[in-house]
Design an enzyme around this catalytic site. Structure first.
Site, PDB file in Angstrom:
ATOM      1  N   ARG A  76      44.712   5.673  80.543  1.00 16.83           N
ATOM      2  CA  ARG A  76      44.227   5.319  79.205  1.00 16.83           C
ATOM      3  C   ARG A  76      43.171   6.300  78.718  1.00 16.83           C
ATOM      4  NH1 ARG A  76      43.220  -1.199  80.154  1.00 16.83           N
ATOM      5  NH2 ARG A  76      45.228  -1.610  81.150  1.00 16.83           N
ATOM      6  N   GLU A 143      52.142   0.223  71.714  1.00 14.89           N
ATOM      7  CA  GLU A 143      51.093  -0.626  71.163  1.00 14.89           C
ATOM      8  C   GLU A 143      49.865   0.192  70.766  1.00 14.89           C
ATOM      9  OE1 GLU A 143      48.973  -4.864  72.392  1.00 14.89           O
ATOM     10  OE2 GLU A 143      49.341  -3.356  73.920  1.00 14.89           O
TER      11      GLU A 143
END
Length: 470
Positions: A76, A143
C-alpha cells in the site's frame, strides 16, 4: 519478486475478455436487476499458495458473488523491498497479499482458480504500480480514491499527489472502457470507519465519483459504512442513486454498496451475528448492489476462512424472499434522506463549479470546509465532532468548518440528548467513547462470549459450527 515487464494493454484486455466468468460490473448490474445483494468477503494473506487455497475455500464454502484480494501494508505504501523481505521470511505475518511482489502471472493464476470475479482492496494513496498489476492480472474492480485512500490512512501524503494518482488511474479505466473492458471503481466511503456522518461519507464519494466519471470511468460503486441505525443507514443508501442522478452522467452505472459495521465489533458471538445480519438486511432494504461482509471473529483479529464463510452465509439470508415483506416507516425514511441529501449538497455545492476540482478540494481541506473526523492525516483538520443521537444515528455535535446552514445545524442539535449539549469536555470524551463502543456487550450479555480456536490453513472452509466454540 516478478521482475518481468507488465504485458501490453492489448494482452491484458484479451486475457480479461477470454476469462470464462463475468466482470465485477456484470455481477453488480445483474444483482441490481434482480433486486438482490451481491455478497463479498474481505480476505488477504501473504503467501501465494495460501491465498489461492483461501479463495478456493471461500468459494466452496459460501459461493460469494465477488472475491477480494486485500493488499498488505507494505505494498500500500509502495515499500516493495520490505514486502519482498517479509514474503521471503515470514509470509504468515503479512496482513494481506503483496500482489506487486508476487507479480501479474500469479495474479492471473488466482483469477483463473475461482469462478467469481476479483476486486483489489488496498488503502494506497499512490497506487500506480498496484493498479497496473491489477489490470495485468485480469482483475476488474479497483477500490479507492484520492481522498478516501489518503486522509483516513496516511499521515503526510499531500492531497494533490493522491488526487493526481487517481486521476491517472481513472483515465486508464476510461481507455479500458473504450476497448470494451469495464473496470468497476469502488469509492471507499467508510473513511476512518469511526462514527462517520452519512453526509461526510457521501459528499466525499460524490466528489471522487465526479472526478472519476469526468476522466472516463463508466462504472462507479459508492460504498457507505453501516452506522447502526436502520432508518439512517437505509436512507443513506437510497440517497446514493438520487445524488448520482443529480451529479453524475446518466450513462454511468452507479451501484450503492454497504460495508458492514467497520467500528469496534462485539466479541459475543450472538451480538456479532445480529450485527452482521442487520448489516445485510440494511443493504437489501436500502437497495444496495453489494454488501461487504464481516465475521464473528472481528473482535479478536483477522478472521480465518471458516469465519468468513459463516459471515457470508449469514449475510445471504437477507436475499431471502421474506425480506420483501419487511416494511420501514417510509415517512421517517423520506425525511432522513431529504436531510442527508441537503447536507451533501451544502458540502459539495460550493466546489463543483470550480475551474479545477482537485485544487478546490485541496483548498477546502486546508480551510476545513471539507473534513474527515478522526483522520490520521495532517491535511485534514478533523474538527468535526460526531456523536450518536437518542436513536443511535450519527449526528454532528460540532460540524467544524463544514458549510452547513443554520437549518441543518438546528436539526442536528434538536436530535441530541441534553447530556451532549451540556456536558463538559471531560464528560464529552466519556460519551464519545461510549458511542464508539456502541455495539459492545452491555452488562449481563457476556455469557455469549466465545473464544476462537486456532485454525490451521488446512481447515479453511470447514463448517463454522465445528471451528468455533460458543
Amino acid at each position: 519478486m516478478d521482475t518481468d515487464e507488465l504485458p501490453s494493454a492489448a494482452d491484458s484486455i484479451g486475457f480479461i475478455k477470454g476469462l470464462d466468468k463475468p466482470t465485477v460490473s456484470d455481477v453488480l448490474r445483474a444483482a441490481q436487476a434482480q433486486g438482490l445483494v451481491a455478497v463479498q468477503p474481505r480476505c488477504g494473506v501473504g503467501g501465494h499458495e495460501q491465498m489461492r487455497a483461501l479463495l478456493l475455500a471461500l468459494e466452496e464454502g459460501a459461493h460469494p458473488d465477488i472475491l477480494s484480494l486485500t493488499i498488505d501494508s507494505y505494498t500500500r505504501l509502495n515499500q516493495f523491498d520490505r514486502a519482498l523481505s517479509s514474503l521471503s521470511n515470514a509470509p504468515e505475518e503479512m496482513n494481506g497479499y503483496p500482489l506487486v511482489t508476487h507479480g501479474w502471472r500469479r495474479g492471473r493464476d488466482l483469477n483463473q482458480a475461482v469462478s467469481a470475479p476479483l476486486e483489489v482492496r488496498h488503502g494506497s494513496p499512490l497506487p500506480h504500480r498496484l493498479f497496473e498489476t491489477t489490470i495485468a492480472s485480469g482483475i476488474t474492480s479497483f477500490e479507492g480514491g484520492g481522498i478516501s485512500y489518503n486522509l483516513p490512512y496516511c499521515k503526510d501524503v499531500p492531497l494533490a499527489a493522491s488526487l493526481d494518482a487517481y486521476a491517472e488511474i481513472d483515465a486508464r479505466c476510461g481507455e479500458l472502457a473504450q476497448a470494451g473492458v469495464v473496470v468497476d471503481r469502488e469509492l471507499f466511503g467508510s473513511l476512518t470507519g469511526v462514527l462517520v456522518p452519512p453526509s461526510v461519507s457521501l459528499a466525499i464519494s460524490v466528489l471522487e465519483a465526479v472526478m472519476a466519471t469526468r476522466a472516463g470511468v463508466t462504472c462507479v460503486s459508492i460504498a457507505y459504512p453501516q452506522a447502526g441505525n436502520l432508518v439512517q443507514d437505509v436512507a443513506a443508501l437510497r440517497a446514493i442513486r438520487s445524488l448520482a442522478s443529480r451529479y453524475l452522467p446518466s450513462s454511468v452505472d452507479v451501484h450503492p454498496v454497504l460495508h458492514e459495521f467497520m467500528g469496534v465489533f462485539p466479541k459475543s458471538r450472538a451480538r456479532a451475528e445480529q450485527l452482521i445480519f442487520a448489516g445485510a438486511l440494511t443493504a437489501r432494504l436500502g437497495g444496495a448492489a453489494k454488501v461487504v461482509t464481516k465475521t464473528i471473529q472481528e473482535g479478536y483479529g483477522i478472521p480465518d476462512a471458516s469465519a468468513n464463510v459463516h459471515g457470508m452465509r449469514l449475510a445471504r439470508i437477507a436475499n431471502a424472499p421474506f425480506v420483501r415483506a419487511i416494511r420501514l416507516d417510509e415517512d421517517a425514511l423520506e425525511e432522513e434522506q431529504h436531510w442527508i441529501e441537503r447536507e451533501v449538497d451544502e458540502i459539495v455545492g460550493p466546489l463543483l463549479g470550480a475551474a479545477s476540482l482537485p485544487l478546490a478540494i485541496s483548498s477546502a481541506f486546508e480551510r476545513g470546509s471539507l473534513d474527515v473526523p478522526f483522520s490520521a492525516s495532517r491535511h485534514a483538520r478533523s474538527n468535526v465532532m460526531p456523536c450518536r443521537d437518542r436513536a443511535g444515528a450519527v449526528r454532528y455535535l460540532d460540524a467544524g468548518g463544514l458549510p452547513f446552514s443554520e437549518d441543518v445545524m438546528r436539526r442536528n442539535r434538536s436530535l441530541l440528548d441534553d447530556r451532549w449539549l451540556t456536558a463538559t469536555d471531560h464528560d464529552r470524551m466519556r460519551l464519545l467513547m461510549a458511542d464508539i463502543n456502541y455495539f459492545l456487550e452491555p452488562p449481563g450479555e457476556q455469557d455469549f462470549d466465545f473464544a476462537p480456536t486456532v485454525v490451521d490453513s488446512a481447515t479453511q472452509g470447514a463448517d463454522p459450527e465445528e471451528t468455533y466454540a460458543a
